[in-house]
Design a protein around this motif. Structure first.
Motif, PDB file in Angstrom:
ATOM      1  N   ARG A   1       3.899   9.942  -9.854  1.00 37.45           N
ATOM      2  CA  ARG A   1       2.492   9.499 -11.355  1.00 37.45           C
ATOM      3  C   ARG A   1       2.623  10.899 -11.631  1.00 37.45           C
ATOM      4  NH1 ARG A   1      -0.551   6.218 -10.773  1.00 37.45           N
ATOM      5  NH2 ARG A   1       0.775   4.554 -11.819  1.00 37.45           N
ATOM      6  N   ARG A   2       1.892  11.988 -10.503  1.00 38.00           N
ATOM      7  CA  ARG A   2       1.308  12.680 -10.180  1.00 38.00           C
ATOM      8  C   ARG A   2       1.973  13.928 -10.448  1.00 38.00           C
ATOM      9  NH1 ARG A   2      -1.590  11.244  -5.930  1.00 38.00           N
ATOM     10  NH2 ARG A   2      -0.544  11.680  -4.039  1.00 38.00           N
TER      11      ARG A   2
ATOM     12  N   ALA B   1       2.813   1.893  -3.073  1.00 36.13           N
ATOM     13  CA  ALA B   1       1.377   2.434  -4.366  1.00 36.13           C
ATOM     14  C   ALA B   1       0.890   3.823  -4.220  1.00 36.13           C
ATOM     15  CB  ALA B   1      -0.131   1.340  -4.032  1.00 36.13           C
ATOM     16  N   SER B   2       1.440   4.259  -2.680  1.00 36.76           N
ATOM     17  CA  SER B   2       0.761   5.544  -2.805  1.00 36.76           C
ATOM     18  C   SER B   2       1.935   6.534  -2.939  1.00 36.76           C
ATOM     19  CB  SER B   2       0.460   6.036  -1.494  1.00 36.76           C
ATOM     20  OG  SER B   2       1.698   5.911  -0.572  1.00 36.76           O
ATOM     21  N   LEU B   3       3.213   5.826  -3.206  1.00 36.45           N
ATOM     22  CA  LEU B   3       4.844   6.638  -3.242  1.00 36.45           C
ATOM     23  C   LEU B   3       4.308   6.722  -5.353  1.00 36.45           C
ATOM     24  CD1 LEU B   3       6.894   4.960  -1.326  1.00 36.45           C
ATOM     25  CD2 LEU B   3       6.342   7.244  -1.379  1.00 36.45           C
TER      26      LEU B   3
ATOM     27  N   ALA C   1       0.669  -0.941   0.182  1.00 32.65           N
ATOM     28  CA  ALA C   1      -0.365   0.075  -0.098  1.00 32.65           C
ATOM     29  C   ALA C   1       0.892   1.519  -0.506  1.00 32.65           C
ATOM     30  CB  ALA C   1      -0.803   0.011   1.139  1.00 32.65           C
ATOM     31  N   TYR C   2       2.072   1.357   1.356  1.00 35.55           N
ATOM     32  CA  TYR C   2       3.328   2.549   0.843  1.00 35.55           C
ATOM     33  C   TYR C   2       3.128   2.667  -0.068  1.00 35.55           C
ATOM     34  CZ  TYR C   2       6.420   5.716   2.356  1.00 35.55           C
ATOM     35  OH  TYR C   2       7.259   6.327   2.131  1.00 35.55           O
TER      36      TYR C   2
ATOM     37  N   ARG D   1       1.445   6.483  -7.091  1.00 35.95           N
ATOM     38  CA  ARG D   1       0.614   8.013  -7.187  1.00 35.95           C
ATOM     39  C   ARG D   1       1.317   8.617  -7.075  1.00 35.95           C
ATOM     40  NH1 ARG D   1      -2.752   4.037  -4.580  1.00 35.95           N
ATOM     41  NH2 ARG D   1      -2.901   5.003  -2.955  1.00 35.95           N
ATOM     42  N   GLN D   2       1.915   9.367  -5.906  1.00 37.76           N
ATOM     43  CA  GLN D   2       2.665  10.713  -6.240  1.00 37.76           C
ATOM     44  C   GLN D   2       4.000  10.868  -7.050  1.00 37.76           C
ATOM     45  OE1 GLN D   2       4.433  11.186  -1.547  1.00 37.76           O
ATOM     46  NE2 GLN D   2       4.707  13.164  -2.786  1.00 37.76           N
TER      47      GLN D   2
END
Length: 148
Positions: A28-29, A21-23, A18-19, A25-26
């Motif tokens: 990619r943004r 995946a959040s990294l 999960a961590y 996404r960040q």
């Protein structure tokens, strides 16, 4: 006992996934924001390039001044992949190469009148040498678009 360890390991792996995946996404943004900023900057630079190119074409700006301004702006564009600008615009870059070391502003004012005239004659000679190529380059710049 073994089940508790396996369950603990699975919980840890899920937390790490999960961590991660959040990294991602960040990242990619941030990448999208950076690309947007580059695109907007390139658009502003291209607008300036085309405005100056039009001014030079219409005789509102000297060839030397246009070559200095345009080569610096073109060099500031962020191309993917990088472009061989000196090959694409040989007149502008050729003239710029000939005049880039001539003093300007305060340094020019410090020259004697005779030395300024000598440099002006040299500069005008270079402008005459590159005139046709520069006008070809200006026509290409009028049609220049950014990729993407």
């Amino acid at each position: 006992m073994l089940t508790a360890l396996a369950l603990s390991g699975a919980v840890i792996l899920l937390g790490l996934a999960a961590y991660a995946a959040s990294l991602l996404r960040q990242l990619r943004r941030q990448s999208q924001a950076r690309n947007t900023a580059i695109r907007e900057r390139n658009t502003r630079i291209l607008d300036s390039v085309q405005l100056i190119a039009r001014a030079v074409s219409e005789g509102q700006c000297e060839l030397s001044e246009g070559a200095i301004r345009l080569t610096n702006l073109l060099d500031a564009l962020q191309w993917t992949p990088p472009q061989p600008l000196a090959v694409m615009y040989p007149g502008l870059y050729g003239l710029y190469d000939k005049i880039k070391d001539l003093p300007t502003h305060a340094a020019r004012r410090e020259l004697t009148k005779q030395e300024r005239m000598r440099q002006d004659v040299r500069r005008l000679g270079h402008e005459a040498d590159y005139n046709d190529q520069i006008h070809d380059d200006l026509a290409k710049l009028a049609r220049l678009t950014l990729p993407g």
